[in-house]
Design a protein around this motif. Sequence first.
Motif, mmCIF file in Angstrom:
data_model
loop_
_atom_site.group_PDB
_atom_site.id
_atom_site.type_symbol
_atom_site.label_atom_id
_atom_site.label_comp_id
_atom_site.label_asym_id
_atom_site.label_seq_id
_atom_site.Cartn_x
_atom_site.Cartn_y
_atom_site.Cartn_z
ATOM 1 N N ASP A 1 11.377 27.116 -7.226
ATOM 2 C CA ASP A 1 12.257 26.261 -7.384
ATOM 3 C C ASP A 1 12.513 25.378 -6.165
ATOM 4 O O ASP A 1 12.686 25.848 -5.121
ATOM 5 C CB ASP A 1 13.475 26.748 -8.139
ATOM 6 C CG ASP A 1 13.276 27.346 -9.316
ATOM 7 O OD1 ASP A 1 12.411 26.952 -9.852
ATOM 8 O OD2 ASP A 1 14.106 28.440 -9.773
ATOM 9 N N ALA B 1 25.408 17.359 -6.312
ATOM 10 C CA ALA B 1 24.743 18.290 -7.490
ATOM 11 C C ALA B 1 24.079 17.082 -8.382
ATOM 12 O O ALA B 1 22.991 17.530 -8.628
ATOM 13 C CB ALA B 1 25.657 19.256 -8.066
ATOM 14 N N PRO B 2 24.860 16.314 -9.239
ATOM 15 C CA PRO B 2 24.135 15.455 -10.178
ATOM 16 C C PRO B 2 23.014 14.702 -9.745
ATOM 17 O O PRO B 2 21.914 14.618 -10.494
ATOM 18 C CB PRO B 2 25.362 14.732 -10.675
ATOM 19 C CG PRO B 2 26.543 15.363 -10.264
ATOM 20 C CD PRO B 2 26.317 16.047 -9.142
ATOM 21 N N GLY C 1 15.144 17.890 -10.480
ATOM 22 C CA GLY C 1 15.221 18.865 -11.655
ATOM 23 C C GLY C 1 16.466 19.658 -11.746
ATOM 24 O O GLY C 1 17.216 19.942 -10.759
ATOM 25 N N ASP C 2 16.814 20.292 -12.934
ATOM 26 C CA ASP C 2 17.965 21.190 -12.954
ATOM 27 C C ASP C 2 17.959 22.580 -12.498
ATOM 28 O O ASP C 2 18.883 23.001 -12.120
ATOM 29 C CB ASP C 2 17.967 21.215 -14.630
ATOM 30 C CG ASP C 2 18.546 20.105 -15.438
ATOM 31 O OD1 ASP C 2 19.327 19.164 -14.690
ATOM 32 O OD2 ASP C 2 18.364 20.060 -16.463
ATOM 33 N N LYS C 3 16.593 22.804 -11.926
ATOM 34 C CA LYS C 3 16.532 24.042 -11.343
ATOM 35 C C LYS C 3 16.815 23.982 -9.771
ATOM 36 O O LYS C 3 16.490 24.948 -9.158
ATOM 37 C CB LYS C 3 15.293 24.605 -11.546
ATOM 38 C CG LYS C 3 15.177 25.225 -13.085
ATOM 39 C CD LYS C 3 13.890 25.934 -13.417
ATOM 40 C CE LYS C 3 13.819 26.335 -14.888
ATOM 41 N NZ LYS C 3 12.507 27.052 -15.122
ATOM 42 N N VAL C 4 17.041 22.791 -9.168
ATOM 43 C CA VAL C 4 16.925 22.606 -7.618
ATOM 44 C C VAL C 4 18.239 23.563 -7.242
ATOM 45 O O VAL C 4 19.301 23.869 -7.963
ATOM 46 C CB VAL C 4 17.271 21.298 -7.292
ATOM 47 C CG1 VAL C 4 18.694 20.642 -7.975
ATOM 48 C CG2 VAL C 4 17.229 20.920 -5.850
ATOM 49 N N LYS C 5 18.055 24.265 -6.049
ATOM 50 C CA LYS C 5 18.870 25.119 -5.509
ATOM 51 C C LYS C 5 19.382 24.414 -4.158
ATOM 52 O O LYS C 5 19.066 23.302 -3.723
ATOM 53 C CB LYS C 5 18.106 26.489 -4.896
ATOM 54 C CG LYS C 5 17.510 27.138 -6.237
ATOM 55 C CD LYS C 5 18.644 27.611 -7.274
ATOM 56 C CE LYS C 5 17.616 28.377 -8.350
ATOM 57 N NZ LYS C 5 18.602 28.704 -9.457
ATOM 58 N N LYS D 1 20.031 17.003 -8.809
ATOM 59 C CA LYS D 1 19.292 17.385 -10.080
ATOM 60 C C LYS D 1 18.563 16.428 -10.804
ATOM 61 O O LYS D 1 17.362 16.610 -11.304
ATOM 62 C CB LYS D 1 20.357 17.954 -11.138
ATOM 63 C CG LYS D 1 20.844 19.335 -10.626
ATOM 64 C CD LYS D 1 21.787 19.945 -11.523
ATOM 65 C CE LYS D 1 22.527 21.115 -10.827
ATOM 66 N NZ LYS D 1 23.384 21.863 -11.782
ATOM 67 N N ASP D 2 19.235 15.035 -10.667
ATOM 68 C CA ASP D 2 18.472 14.046 -11.414
ATOM 69 C C ASP D 2 17.162 13.866 -10.491
ATOM 70 O O ASP D 2 16.095 13.486 -11.213
ATOM 71 C CB ASP D 2 19.319 12.770 -11.096
ATOM 72 C CG ASP D 2 18.558 11.528 -11.945
ATOM 73 O OD1 ASP D 2 18.336 11.658 -13.155
ATOM 74 O OD2 ASP D 2 18.277 10.514 -11.073
ATOM 75 N N ARG D 3 17.018 14.092 -9.236
ATOM 76 C CA ARG D 3 16.038 13.514 -8.571
ATOM 77 C C ARG D 3 14.921 14.884 -8.488
ATOM 78 O O ARG D 3 13.573 14.768 -8.534
ATOM 79 C CB ARG D 3 16.355 13.550 -7.014
ATOM 80 C CG ARG D 3 17.007 12.120 -6.843
ATOM 81 C CD ARG D 3 16.468 10.769 -7.203
ATOM 82 N NE ARG D 3 17.264 9.546 -7.241
ATOM 83 C CZ ARG D 3 17.271 8.878 -5.900
ATOM 84 N NH1 ARG D 3 16.592 9.351 -4.967
ATOM 85 N NH2 ARG D 3 18.098 7.890 -5.772
#
Length: 264
Positions: A11, A215-216, A223-227, A219-221
């Motif tokens: 990820d 965070a939003p 993906g939702d799985k970004v850490k 995640k938008d850039r």
Amino acid sequence: MKRFLPFVKSDPFVAVIRLQGAIANSRAGLDNPSLAPVIEKAFSKGKPAAVALEINCPGGSPVQSSLIASRIRRLADEKKIPVFAFVEDVAASGGYWLACAADEIFVDDCSITGSIGVISAGFGLPDAIGKIGVERRVHTAGKSKSMMDPFKPEKPADVKKLKGWLEDLHETFIDYVKSRRGTKLSDNPDLFTGEVFIGQKGVDEGLVDGIGHLAPVMKDRFGDKVKFRRYDQKKPLLSRFGAQIVDDAVAGIEERAAFARFGL
């Protein structure tokens, strides 16, 4: 475990550097020597999809601002890693200088940005020590060595020279902002006067790119799985003892004064 297994895509992760406090050449503030290992590690450890700067900074030393921002840009360019800045309460003056090291800048609706100017402040006490019976003895070699002595009346020639220095620093600051923000900047004549802008107004003037939180947006850039991996400035335990306590206390007062200029 995925990142240790061959042929299995990990990820994506974003390295987050927190830049909190005033910029000063001291252990109590943000400075280049203290932040260098943090910044280097954030760009070099693993393969981050991006580096995010969490900024809450009212400004400070122009030299330290320049050194920190230059280090961020050098590593970003060398490693081809995008940099995003996320402003919390304030990124003003030197804090905005740091934000401009990012490729994109995001703020909260209530964030303060701008204050593109330079300030020199002090106190004048020309009569104080005489009233308590103290004789001050200062000997110099070089006519400018005691310039702006707070225990002597201001000299017009000294003030003129100081203002010239401030104007030179101001021009350097303006040139840097223009080089980073380019055509995004508006033609507002107040943009480089030290004026500050709140939230959306900073977007309208081109000082920042949008309203958004870390965070939003990430995640938008990515993906939702970004850490997220956080890298913070560490202060040595022993530096908290002895004379350093006094230094930190003074620096803390100065930092509070810097934030207070923006009502924070």
